[in-house]
Enzyme design. Structure first.
Site, PDB file in Angstrom:
ATOM      1  N   GLU A   8       1.089  -1.319   0.104  1.00 45.41           N
ATOM      2  CA  GLU A   8      -0.029  -0.305   0.056  1.00 45.41           C
ATOM      3  C   GLU A   8       1.153   1.447  -0.022  1.00 45.41           C
ATOM      4  OE1 GLU A   8      -3.398   0.211   2.994  1.00 45.41           O
ATOM      5  OE2 GLU A   8      -3.465  -1.769   2.825  1.00 45.41           O
ATOM      6  N   ASP A  81      -1.938  -4.040   3.637  1.00 47.56           N
ATOM      7  CA  ASP A  81      -2.760  -4.403   5.102  1.00 47.56           C
ATOM      8  C   ASP A  81      -3.314  -5.674   5.478  1.00 47.56           C
ATOM      9  OD1 ASP A  81      -0.596  -2.761   5.752  1.00 47.56           O
ATOM     10  OD2 ASP A  81      -2.381  -0.336   5.852  1.00 47.56           O
ATOM     11  N   ASP A  83      -5.904  -5.582   7.733  1.00 49.51           N
ATOM     12  CA  ASP A  83      -7.049  -5.875   7.855  1.00 49.51           C
ATOM     13  C   ASP A  83      -8.113  -5.899   7.108  1.00 49.51           C
ATOM     14  OD1 ASP A  83      -6.367  -3.815   6.767  1.00 49.51           O
ATOM     15  OD2 ASP A  83      -6.696  -2.346   8.739  1.00 49.51           O
ATOM     16  N   GLU A  85      -9.654  -3.777   5.616  1.00 48.82           N
ATOM     17  CA  GLU A  85      -8.999  -2.693   4.657  1.00 48.82           C
ATOM     18  C   GLU A  85      -8.023  -3.027   3.709  1.00 48.82           C
ATOM     19  OE1 GLU A  85     -10.440   0.433   3.891  1.00 48.82           O
ATOM     20  OE2 GLU A  85     -11.931  -0.540   5.100  1.00 48.82           O
ATOM     21  N   TYR A 288       1.735  -3.936  13.301  1.00 47.93           N
ATOM     22  CA  TYR A 288       1.384  -3.049  12.766  1.00 47.93           C
ATOM     23  C   TYR A 288       0.059  -2.522  13.722  1.00 47.93           C
ATOM     24  CZ  TYR A 288      -2.504  -2.446   9.524  1.00 47.93           C
ATOM     25  OH  TYR A 288      -3.761  -1.317   8.184  1.00 47.93           O
ATOM     26  N   ARG A 290      -3.219  -0.652  13.667  1.00 47.59           N
ATOM     27  CA  ARG A 290      -4.698  -1.476  13.656  1.00 47.59           C
ATOM     28  C   ARG A 290      -5.115  -2.447  14.139  1.00 47.59           C
ATOM     29  NH1 ARG A 290      -3.600   1.963   8.698  1.00 47.59           N
ATOM     30  NH2 ARG A 290      -4.743   4.193   9.608  1.00 47.59           N
ATOM     31  N   HIS A 333      -2.834  -9.815  14.655  1.00 46.70           N
ATOM     32  CA  HIS A 333      -2.107 -11.419  15.253  1.00 46.70           C
ATOM     33  C   HIS A 333      -1.576 -10.703  16.842  1.00 46.70           C
ATOM     34  CE1 HIS A 333      -1.245 -12.461  10.080  1.00 46.70           C
ATOM     35  NE2 HIS A 333      -2.633 -13.678  11.457  1.00 46.70           N
TER      36      HIS A 333
END
Length: 812
Positions: A8, A81, A83, A85, A288, A290, A333
């Site tokens: 991304e 990513d 998640d 999104e 990460y 989020r 995770h």
């Protein structure tokens, strides 16, 4: 080219390419490449809510380049990513690049380290369509709510408003809290605290003890009577209790707890926290950011234990495995942690260093031993009041444990007590009884709003920052500091000479970085609650989030979930068409003016709330007055509204003249005898002190401001105007002025402005250099009604199209 890896972020791409080495080309999609089309709703509701996607205009070049690279690559790896999104972006990439979704390799990693990247490459999977469906359902539902609700608000309340599933609920929370505060009636009690002297057997003072009375006094008379009795009695240690205690560390950060802690300890906004954390993640320093998982990997636990043992000793190690309350925590995770526990500080921008250290300390502390303490509670008897006790509390840290690296909030921590024995005598010291007022519920700041949304299950970690941004950008909420108001309180002090009673003053109710609802927020909230109660219901909104989770786990069909929602929602939109503007909350009757008998209303207009005297019947024009700072549509009363019509108000005449000269000889002044008038304008109250001479009224009530206070504001304005002129080039229209962001060049005739760098000395600039910059500067934007008419005339057709498009852009 053998392998194409698509991520991304361009910053992430550089780091990953370094780890993968030869044979791998890493490119960025720069976030989302497709979205629901802007024209119309972009959703085919009769055909199973099928979304109509289009490549974003600013991403067409990116997609074109990625297509070329994908054609020449043997293998394409989608490494967006981890998640929902990110999963959706991976799917959109596969669709846009004509890749086979079922066969294209999808890799995820929660940290950008060589080990994590290589492990991901070794264990690829395919795009998880359940996660894609969950994200798609959220996006479609939010588009439907925004697209159908926003036009209703435009018609019934005011153009330019927006509504959203999470956005409107967040606004409702803030509005309801403000109304709780408005309805709150403060009560008071009297509380005793102070110091006593600890005496030895020879009656010598050998220490001081902080004491308090647990129960409060209801009246000043009760408090005074107690102090009189206390001064006549003997004090001694009645009981002494020591208990072991412990403090345990908090779990490592999730997205929301990081946002809250960064706000309280670093003063970061939610948006700032996420921006800084994003940079730390992309540079490979943290995992990460989020996530709502509290889990740490076994590798991370082992690494943390090793670092703790090495730096602090084996006694400080205590491995903990925290359980996340939510079983399906954000598909992530791990909690937020450093990628390398041995690195306690990082280089780079200062805020990155500060946030990293906060993350490192919280994560490392979560794997450290409890702090062990000894807590002491002492009760002090009063000889002539057997039923009464004074209390002293203290604690001693016997083993620091995790407090070695991470201090908890210390609001309730007690200090140490000197050694004492049962029966030991004490002497009176400085004892004070203070009148204490109860506090209204606290207004939300960004961090406490995030905490409340999370506790209620509304939204998800990735939605909090954009939601808070949106409600401020839409004008529903303002974040600001507000000064408190002076408040008197009574204080009684027991001294050797008796009891001193006095009235003191404190500033009460000051606010810093709090979220305040605007009047339009209250109107919109009331309208939506009345006509779309389900959408703004807290439990419903949380239930929708649970349904998205069910879709993500493959337990529910996303089309059926949307169908169930739309069957209830759309009929309410149609019914709202029949609601009048008055019923929508545009207007509230306050009563009749006792002098003229005319009705009075409070309404909302383009520039904010105002009161209207008269209803315009019999061709009689109503009169208007804007509300002043601090007044609200919800709470203003007829008597307060009548006061507003006293503006304009003549405050008086300037008792003395005052002037200030600019460097070009211009004199800014007010003459002796000049009439000073307090007025109310669309942007707030102000003072008029001559033709086209104005000074804003800040911190004062225009209906009560005195002549002395007015002159102070006017003199400050005159001085500021004089100091604004930094330099004048004689015989020209070129002037250097001091602006909000520093000095700048301007042409007083053409109104063109040019910049001056912060590193430049404006006194050293030549006329030629200033003129050159002005020639190169863009033409000034036209302002006012004429400019607005001209713009409207030119863009009339486009405006029609924009009106159709606007709802599609609304997000929660």
């Amino acid at each position: 080219m053998t392998n194409l890896v698509i991520v991304e972020s361009p910053a992430k791409a550089k780091t990953i390419e370094k780890y993968l080495g030869k044979g791998f080309t890493v490119r960025s999609s720069y976030g989302h490449i497709r979205d629901i089309q802007k024209k119309g709703m972009g959703i085919d509701i009769p055909n199973g809510f099928a979304p109509q996607y289009e490549i974003s205009p600013d991403k067409k070049k990116t997609v074109s380049e990625l297509k070329k690279l994908a054609k020449t690559a043997e293998t394409v790896w989608l490494a967006t990513d981890e998640d929902r999104e990110g999963e959706a972006i991976a799917w959109h990439l596969a669709e846009a690049l004509n890749l086979n979704v079922a066969e294209t390799k999808r890799i995820v990693f929660h940290e950008i380290t060589q080990t994590a990247i290589q492990k991901a490459i070794a264990e690829p999977r395919t795009v998880d369509m359940d996660l894609v469906d969950a994200q798609q359902a959220r996006r479609i539902l939010d588009r439907i709510v925004g697209f159908e609700l926003s036009p209703v608000l435009w018609k019934k309340i005011r153009t330019g408003l927006s509504a959203g599933r999470v956005q409107s609920v967040a606004v409702r929370l803030i509005v309801e809290r403000e109304r709780e505060i408005d309805a709150f009636e403060s009560e008071y009690v009297f509380r005793l605290q102070g110091k006593l002297g600890l005496l030895d057997t020879q009656q010598n003072t050998v220490g001081e003890v902080d004491v308090k009375r647990n129960a409060a006094f209801d009246t000043e008379e009760e408090a005074e009577s107690f102090l009189k009795m206390l001064s006549q009695g003997q004090l001694s240690v009645a009981s002494l209790e020591e208990k072991p205690a412990k403090k345990s560390p908090k779990p490592p950060f999730t997205t929301s707890t990081l946002q809250q802690e960064a706000a309280s300890k670093l003063g970061f906004s939610v948006k700032q926290t996420m921006s800084v954390a994003q940079r730390l993640y992309e540079s490979g320093k943290i995992t990460y950011m989020r996530t709502d998982s509290l889990n740490l990997s076994e590798e991370a636990l082992a690494s943390a234990s090793k670092v703790i043992a090495s730096q602090y000793g084996d006694a400080f190690v205590h491995t903990r495995r925290y359980k996340t309350k939510k079983a399906d925590a954000q598909e992530a995770h791990e909690a937020i942690r450093p990628t390398d526990f041995s690195v306690s500080e990082v280089s780079g921008e200062r805020n990155e260093q500060r946030l990293y250290q906060l993350i490192w300390r919280r994560a490392i502390a979560s794997q450290m031993a409890d702090a062990r303490l000894k807590r002491t509670t002492v009760e002090i008897a009063i000889s002539n009041m057997p039923a009464e006790k004074l209390v002293a509390k203290g604690e001693v840290i016997e083993f620091e444990g995790f407090l070695k690296v991470y201090q908890l909030d210390a609001d309730n921590e007690e200090g140490m007590l000197p050694p004492m024995t049962i029966g030991q005598a004490l002497s009176l010291g400085a004892l004070v009884v203070r009148q204490s007022y109860s506090r209204a519920p606290a207004r939300y700041n960004e961090a406490s709003l995030v905490r409340t949304l999370e506790e209620m299950g509304i939204g998800r970690p990735s939605t909090y920052a954009p939601t808070i941004d949106t409600i401020q950008a839409r004008g529903y909420v303002v974040k600001e500091d507000r000064e408190g108001q002076p408040r008197n309180y009574r204080q009684l002090e027991l001294t050797a000479d008796g009891i001193d009673a006095e009235t003191l003053t404190e500033m009460a109710g000051s606010e810093k970085n709090k979220l305040f609802p605007t009047d339009i927020a209250g109107i919109v909230t009331d309208f939506l609650v009345k006509h779309f109660g389900d959408v703004l219901d807290y439990q419903f909104t949380a239930h929708v989030e649970d349904e998205f989770d069910e879709i993500a786990q493959g337990k529910e069909s996303w089309q059926q979930m949307l169908q169930n929602f739309y069957q209830q929602f759309h009929p309410r939109v149609e019914a709202a068409e029949d609601v009048s503007r008055e019923e929508a909350g545009q207007s509230r009757a306050l009563g009749n003016d006792p002098t003229t008998g005319k009705p009075m209303f409070v309404k909302i207009g383009r520039f904010g709330p105002y009161v209207q005297l008269g209803d315009g019947e019999n061709d009689e024009k109503p009169t208007f007055a804007s509300l002043v700072t601090g007044q609200k549509m919800d709470t203003i009363k007829l008597e307060e509204a009548l006061e507003l019509f006293k503006l304009p108000r003549v405050v008086g005449e300037a008792p003395e003249g005052f002037s200030a000269s600019a460097i070009d000889g211009t004199v800014f002044s007010v003459e002796k005898g000049q009439e000073i008038i307090a007025k109310q304008g669309p942007f707030g109250p102000y003072l008029e002190y001559g033709p086209k001479k104005y000074a804003p009224i800040k911190g004062f009530d225009p209906l009560a401001i005195t002549l002395e206070e007015s002159m102070a504001l006017i003199e400050a304005k005159i001085v500021a105007e004089a100091e604004k002129i930094v330099r004048v080039f004689e015989g020209t229209d070129v002037v250097i002025l001091k602006g909000r962001w520093g000095p700048y060049i301007t042409d007083v005739t053409t109104k063109k402005n040019a910049k001056i760098a912060k590193t430049e000395d404006p006194q050293k600039l030549t006329l030629e250099e200033c003129q050159k910059r002005l020639d190169e500067a863009p033409e000034p934007k036209k302002r006012g009604r004429a400019a607005a008419k001209k713009t409207t005339a030119k863009k009339a057709p486009a405006k029609k199209v924009a009106t159709k498009k606007a709802p599609a852009a609304k997000k929660s």
